[in-house]
Design an enzyme around this catalytic site. Structure first.
Site, PDB file in Angstrom:
ATOM      1  N   GLU A  95       0.816  -1.206   0.000  1.00 13.43           N
ATOM      2  CA  GLU A  95       0.000   0.000   0.000  1.00 13.43           C
ATOM      3  C   GLU A  95       0.853   1.260   0.000  1.00 13.43           C
ATOM      4  O   GLU A  95       2.014   1.254   0.439  1.00 13.43           O
ATOM      5  CB  GLU A  95      -0.950   0.011   1.201  1.00 13.43           C
ATOM      6  CG  GLU A  95      -0.277   0.090   2.553  1.00 13.43           C
ATOM      7  CD  GLU A  95      -1.269  -0.044   3.707  1.00 13.43           C
ATOM      8  OE1 GLU A  95      -2.276  -0.759   3.571  1.00 13.43           O
ATOM      9  OE2 GLU A  95      -1.014   0.570   4.757  1.00 13.43           O
TER      10      GLU A  95
ATOM     11  N   HIS B 128       3.776  -1.149  10.604  1.00 12.92           N
ATOM     12  CA  HIS B 128       3.410   0.266  10.526  1.00 12.92           C
ATOM     13  C   HIS B 128       2.146   0.530  11.332  1.00 12.92           C
ATOM     14  O   HIS B 128       1.426  -0.399  11.725  1.00 12.92           O
ATOM     15  CB  HIS B 128       3.201   0.702   9.075  1.00 12.92           C
ATOM     16  CG  HIS B 128       2.120  -0.039   8.345  1.00 12.92           C
ATOM     17  ND1 HIS B 128       2.301  -1.310   7.832  1.00 12.92           N
ATOM     18  CD2 HIS B 128       0.832   0.286   8.053  1.00 12.92           C
ATOM     19  CE1 HIS B 128       1.186  -1.718   7.239  1.00 12.92           C
ATOM     20  NE2 HIS B 128       0.270  -0.773   7.374  1.00 12.92           N
TER      21      HIS B 128
END
Length: 431
Positions: A144, A284
């Site tokens: 992403e 993340h």
């Protein structure tokens, strides 16, 4: 007589309410839904509007504005020329011939930190989907990219090893939550000139696993002590850059082991227009701000902290790359796009998607050459029109989402004194 297929048309995105979203009209998701008049959308002032989905993912597919009962995927399946032969051939395993786009396009409005998470690679996604289909609902990977549209903060990737070691030495509460043998070994190996070596990666994995599997009896009291020290202004020089982050995460998730990830992961602060890319196996957590997010068509997330949702710590630990680096490794720098004057290209190192950012000043225009694959675009500011061929122009305004078929050359025109800003995600397979 057959009806000619129009290559550019408006679609209806979907809104998602999650606990971490911004509230009511403060959310970009809600703002776009209101300004574009999404059919059936009613703004609720106390609801958390977190995501706007634009695409063909079956969990929440877009529909045609001209026919609200038809999904974008079903329409594209009936008109494969809008996807293009090369894209259908390249992504046949992802269902492109059934009208599925290889990417999912989103707006995220982040008011509260998302979970410490990673996304699986393709082989792992297939395995997890087979083993836990109710948790991992598809078999695709999910690389992403996030582009900031307001100031944006995030944790992304592992800090350089010496930086983690410095936190271990300066933050006794953090060090006390890890077995001494693991901490001591890590501090020694952190000075290695080869941070990507197998021994170095193994030491980082051991350290991170020790953090994420620490028992509350071991870390909860230490975390409280840390927050009390910071609240009283007792941070060291080394800790000063993460003090604000630690206090924010602790306020949102008191007593959560994920707060200690502030000492392990890169903390980045981004301005509008800056972007990061996260491939499979990169830990993340998005902290705050509004972003345009693009990913391979998947909803697979492996979580391990800062969340009330299911945590899958073993699979998260097993699936990480353990690449330690400066945050610049994750940055995607915009590049020129053909000969366009008001467009820049964000091109991550994957075939599923790229993103264009268009900023046309009031009264000006911008041309895009034909792209061989399909696109989905959203207007984030202003209003104007799109023209192509000899067709009548399509009027567009803030919040509206539209599809662009393969091979359609376009011109965007700003309709007033304000700039027309558009983000356009697309796939373009060459050769």
């Amino acid at each position: 007589m057959s009806t000619e297929v129009v290559p550019v048309f408006k679609i209806i995105p979907t809104t998602q309410k999650y606990d971490w979203g911004k509230i009511g009209s403060s959310s970009k998701v809600a703002q776009f839904a209101v300004s574009s008049k999404i059919p059936g959308f009613t703004l609720e002032s106390h609801s958390s509007y977190a995501e706007l989905w634009m695409g063909t993912h079956p969990s929440s597919p877009s529909h045609l504005l001209s026919d609200v009962n038809q999904t974008l995927a079903s329409y594209l399946a009936s008109h494969p020329e809008l996807i293009g032969e090369k894209v259908i051939s390249r992504f046949k395993d992802a269902g492109a011939s059934e009208g599925n786009l290889p990417f999912l396009f989103k707006i995220l409005a982040i008011g509260k930190a998302l979970s410490i998470q990673t996304h699986p690679d393709k082989a792992t996604a297939e395995k997890l989907h087979k083993e836990q289909p109710t948790v991992y609902k598809d078999a695709n990977h999910k690389p992403e990219m996030a582009i900031a549209i307001t100031p944006f903060t995030a944790l992304c990737g592992f800090l350089p090893l010496p930086k983690i070691a410095a936190y271990l030495s300066s933050t006794p509460e953090f060090a006390a939550s890890i077995p001494p043998s693991i901490a001591e070994k890590f501090i020694v190996i952190s000075q290695s000139p080869n941070p990507s070596g197998p021994a170095e990666k193994a030491a980082l994995k051991d350290l991170f696993a020790a953090v994420m599997t620490a028992q509350p009896a071991l870390f909860a009291n230490q975390l409280d002590k840390l927050v009390q020290r910071y609240t009283n202004g007792g941070e060291t020089d080394t800790e000063r850059d993460v003090k604000e982050l630690v206090l924010t995460l602790y306020t949102q998730f008191p007593g959560d082991i994920g707060v200690f990830c502030a000492f392990v992961l890169n903390y980045v602060k981004m301005s509008p227009g800056e972007a990061i890319f996260l491939s499979a196996g990169e830990p993340h957590a998005y902290i705050s701000g509004d972003i345009v997010e693009t990913m391979a068509t998947s909803d697979n997330v492996i979580r391990a902290g800062l969340t009330p949702k299911l945590r899958d710590v073993p699979n998260l630990i097993a699936g990480l790359t353990y690449e330690a680096s400066e945050p610049s490794k994750h940055l995607v720098r915009p590049a020129p796009f053909h000969h366009a004057q008001h467009t820049v290209l964000y091109d991550p190192p994957i075939p599923e998607f790229s993103v264009l950012r268009v900023e046309v000043k009031g009264g000006d225009h911008e041309a895009h050459p034909p792209i061989e694959g399909p696109s989905v675009a959203i207007v984030t500011e202003g209003y104007g029109r799109i023209t192509w061929g000899d067709a009548d122009p399509l009027e567009i305004r803030k919040g509206e989402v539209f599809f662009i078929g393969a091979g359609a050359g376009l011109q965007f025109s700003s309709g007033g004194g304000d700039a027309l800003n558009i983000y356009r995600a697309y796939v373009d397979v060459h050769g």
